[in-house]
Design an enzyme around this catalytic site. Structure first.
Site, mmCIF file in Angstrom:
data_model
loop_
_atom_site.group_PDB
_atom_site.id
_atom_site.type_symbol
_atom_site.label_atom_id
_atom_site.label_comp_id
_atom_site.label_asym_id
_atom_site.label_seq_id
_atom_site.Cartn_x
_atom_site.Cartn_y
_atom_site.Cartn_z
ATOM 1 N N ASN A 161 42.764 22.121 -5.222
ATOM 2 C CA ASN A 161 41.672 22.374 -6.160
ATOM 3 C C ASN A 161 40.613 23.315 -5.600
ATOM 4 O O ASN A 161 39.564 23.509 -6.214
ATOM 5 C CB ASN A 161 40.999 21.055 -6.568
ATOM 6 C CG ASN A 161 41.970 20.056 -7.142
ATOM 7 O OD1 ASN A 161 42.190 18.996 -6.573
ATOM 8 N ND2 ASN A 161 42.586 20.400 -8.254
ATOM 9 N N HIS A 188 31.226 14.671 -8.676
ATOM 10 C CA HIS A 188 31.434 14.668 -7.214
ATOM 11 C C HIS A 188 32.189 15.891 -6.723
ATOM 12 O O HIS A 188 32.154 16.218 -5.555
ATOM 13 C CB HIS A 188 32.152 13.385 -6.766
ATOM 14 C CG HIS A 188 33.575 13.255 -7.241
ATOM 15 N ND1 HIS A 188 33.909 13.091 -8.554
ATOM 16 C CD2 HIS A 188 34.754 13.260 -6.571
ATOM 17 C CE1 HIS A 188 35.231 12.995 -8.672
ATOM 18 N NE2 HIS A 188 35.754 13.112 -7.480
ATOM 19 N N ARG A 189 32.877 16.584 -7.628
ATOM 20 C CA ARG A 189 33.630 17.767 -7.227
ATOM 21 C C ARG A 189 32.875 19.058 -7.548
ATOM 22 O O ARG A 189 33.188 20.121 -7.024
ATOM 23 C CB ARG A 189 35.007 17.753 -7.902
ATOM 24 C CG ARG A 189 35.771 16.440 -7.615
ATOM 25 C CD ARG A 189 37.253 16.634 -7.464
ATOM 26 N NE ARG A 189 37.554 17.502 -6.339
ATOM 27 C CZ ARG A 189 38.791 17.824 -5.960
ATOM 28 N NH1 ARG A 189 39.818 17.350 -6.606
ATOM 29 N NH2 ARG A 189 38.994 18.628 -4.933
ATOM 30 N N GLU A 204 39.954 24.199 -12.160
ATOM 31 C CA GLU A 204 40.321 23.266 -11.085
ATOM 32 C C GLU A 204 41.299 23.896 -10.105
ATOM 33 O O GLU A 204 41.986 23.210 -9.349
ATOM 34 C CB GLU A 204 40.872 21.973 -11.688
ATOM 35 C CG GLU A 204 39.907 21.316 -12.667
ATOM 36 C CD GLU A 204 39.079 20.155 -12.081
ATOM 37 O OE1 GLU A 204 39.535 19.484 -11.154
ATOM 38 O OE2 GLU A 204 37.945 19.935 -12.581
ATOM 39 N N HIS A 240 45.756 16.789 -13.647
ATOM 40 C CA HIS A 240 46.080 18.168 -13.238
ATOM 41 C C HIS A 240 47.571 18.388 -13.517
ATOM 42 O O HIS A 240 48.377 17.458 -13.380
ATOM 43 C CB HIS A 240 45.849 18.376 -11.738
ATOM 44 C CG HIS A 240 44.405 18.372 -11.335
ATOM 45 N ND1 HIS A 240 43.950 17.739 -10.203
ATOM 46 C CD2 HIS A 240 43.317 18.943 -11.896
ATOM 47 C CE1 HIS A 240 42.647 17.912 -10.086
ATOM 48 N NE2 HIS A 240 42.229 18.638 -11.106
ATOM 49 N N CYS A 269 48.572 17.969 -3.620
ATOM 50 C CA CYS A 269 47.116 18.069 -3.815
ATOM 51 C C CYS A 269 46.424 18.452 -2.518
ATOM 52 O O CYS A 269 45.365 19.075 -2.528
ATOM 53 C CB CYS A 269 46.521 16.728 -4.246
ATOM 54 S SG CYS A 269 47.133 16.097 -5.798
HETATM 55 O O1 SUG Z 1 39.946 15.261 -8.514
HETATM 56 N N1 SUG Z 1 40.439 12.306 -6.736
HETATM 57 C C1 SUG Z 1 40.809 13.677 -6.972
HETATM 58 C C2 SUG Z 1 42.284 13.864 -6.762
HETATM 59 C C3 SUG Z 1 42.660 15.307 -6.826
HETATM 60 C C4 SUG Z 1 44.137 15.510 -6.808
HETATM 61 N N2 SUG Z 1 44.429 16.887 -6.796
HETATM 62 C C5 SUG Z 1 45.440 17.474 -7.447
HETATM 63 N N3 SUG Z 1 46.132 16.848 -8.368
HETATM 64 N N4 SUG Z 1 45.725 18.695 -7.159
HETATM 65 C C6 SUG Z 1 40.399 14.119 -8.367
HETATM 66 O O2 SUG Z 1 40.549 13.346 -9.309
HETATM 67 C C7 SUG Z 1 38.857 10.487 -6.444
HETATM 68 C C8 SUG Z 1 37.532 10.282 -5.771
HETATM 69 C C9 SUG Z 1 36.871 8.977 -6.073
HETATM 70 O O3 SUG Z 1 37.136 8.413 -7.110
HETATM 71 O O4 SUG Z 1 36.059 8.541 -5.257
HETATM 72 C C10 SUG Z 1 39.144 11.949 -6.642
HETATM 73 O O5 SUG Z 1 38.264 12.752 -6.737
#
Ligand code: SUG
Length: 416
Positions: free
Chosen positions: A101, A128-129, A163, A231, A348
């Site tokens: 991502n 958070h992202r 993303e 995703h 990921c």
């Molecule tokens: O963005 N999990 C990430 C996982 C990302 C996976 N990436 C791909 N599929 N490429 C998300 O959902 C969980 C964090 C939390 O809940 O504390 C989190 O952000």
């Protein structure tokens, strides 16, 4: 040296925890409140990189970000503290570990100016992202500083959610030959957010100078998002001439496959039927969040999470596929359970960049000895466990800062 595919893995940061921040990410929601093990998580990531090196694949890294993100908290008029636990959890997340991502990457053979283009992802859908991109951009600008070979772009502006490579696939006769780039987007309206917008994908394609005739924009199926495919890389993966996808991944699979066959007649499409592996099993097992890789000898291998081997229908399909005459010839299993529990599998955790390794800042490339050193820093400095009920403990933030500083010092990398 010729162009080759390099996997840049995000090193799991010392604040890795289960706060359940990602709506629509079923694993993260299911594990909200559980005690995480950051040290084990980071060492699992190192072991995955070791396994890929042993397969003869080059390996790169991206570093954990500064957490808690004090600049982000300050911009919100808050300081790190127990007053607002949700804001704090958002500022502490180790989510930059999911390097797929970080950015979208178009290799040099596909672009108008013959350079490899990278666009940092804005990740604006999840709080958070959404504050990852400035430090990701800083790291990309260091690792890919050579402007003769790389162009690094800032984020697509809001409100267009982007993303990164998790919703981007590339098919090509060889990594160093011109390919077809496929951008997969989500359409709003289901129970969960559609995190990749078509407008963002189109902007990235324009900025990268892609040939419109060799670029496809493909809608995710609503059923996939509703089943937890937040995703596209949870239901499809591509490498070289091979596309591996679930039957229900795309809104119009027949139209997509026809376009693909027209643009790349040698494409090999491996579609997993829903009556062999249900969408629910695909998402629970992360069969498609495998790394589909071309080994130095030319064979295609699938690097799967161990969890995929534990779902009988998935194991049966994968074993049958690799034993038959299909393009996937080998299966390799890696244990990334700590990341999986937050919805992040082997794919990921990595960002693929097709480039000549000699043009990349060597501090971002690793061999076995480099991984040994990083593992030593992790074993010394990463917390063993984090209970999300205790994230307001300043001792944790201090430990996280010290741990990251030790890793940056070991790599000789200076970041804010
Ligand atoms: O963005 N999990 C990430 C996982 C990302 C996976 N990436 C791909 N599929 N490429 C998300 O959902 C969980 C964090 C939390 O809940 O504390 C989190 O952000």
């Amino acid at each position: 040296m010729p162009l080759t595919e390099i996997n840049f893995d995000g090193i799991v940061g010392p604040t890795h925890n289960y706060s359940g921040l990602s709506l629509g990410n079923l694993a993260a929601t299911r594990n909200a409140g559980a005690v995480s093990r950051p040290r084990a998580a980071a060492l699992q990531g190192i072991a995955k990189m070791r396994a890929n090196l042993a397969l003869g694949l080059p390996q790169g890294i991206l570093l954990p970000h500064r957490r808690p993100n004090a600049a982000w908290l300050a911009a919100l008029g808050s300081s790190a503290g127990p007053a607002d636990p949700l804001l704090l959890a958002n500022a502490l997340s180790a989510s930059p570990m999911w390097a797929a991502n970080a950015a979208t990457v178009s290799p040099a053979p596909d672009t108008a100016d013959g350079r490899c283009h990278l666009s940092v992802a804005n990740l604006m859908t999840m709080p958070h992202r959404s504050h990852e991109w400035p430090e990701t951009l800083a790291q990309l600008n260091l690792a890919f500083a050579d402007r003769r070979h790389f162009a690094v772009h800032g984020p697509v502006p809001p409100p267009f959610g982007d993303e990164g490579a998790a919703n981007h696939m590339r098919l090509a006769p060889a990594h160093d030959a011109p390919g077809v780039e496929i951008f997969v987007y989500g359409v709003a309206g289901g129970p969960y957010p559609a995190r990749q917008s078509r407008q963002a994908s189109e902007a990235v394609a324009r900025r990268h100078g892609l040939d419109p005739a060799r670029t496809l924009f493909v809608a995710q199926s609503k059923a996939a998002i509703a089943a937890g495919a937040f995703h596209n890389d949870v239901v499809a993966v591509a490498d070289g001439r091979v596309l591996l996808a679930h039957e229900q991944a795309f809104a119009d699979p027949a139209g997509f496959y026809a376009d693909l066959r027209r643009l790349l007649p040698e494409v090999e499409i491996v579609e997993v039927p829903a009556d062999r592996v249900s969408l629910a099993d695909a998402i629970r097992s992360y069969l498609f969040n495998a790394q589909l890789v071309t080994l130095p000898g030319g064979q295609t291998a699938l690097v799967l999470p161990t969890d995929a081997g534990e779902v009988p229908a998935v194991r049966a399909w994968a074993e049958e596929a690799s034993a038959g005459n299909g393009p996937i010839r080998q299966l390799h299993f890696v244990d990334v359970r700590e990341s999986m529990a937050n919805g992040g599998g082997p794919a990921c955790l990595r960002l693929r960049v097709v480039a000549d390794p000699a043009t990349i800042d060597p501090r971002f490339l690793v061999d076995a000895a480099g991984l040994d050193r990083i593992a030593a820093v992790i074993s010394t400095h990463w917390p063993e466990a984090i209970d999300p009920a205790r994230i307001a403990d300043p001792g944790l933030w201090h430990a996280a800062e010290t741990a990251r500083a030790a890793l940056l010092a070991d790599r000789g990398i200076d970041l804010p």
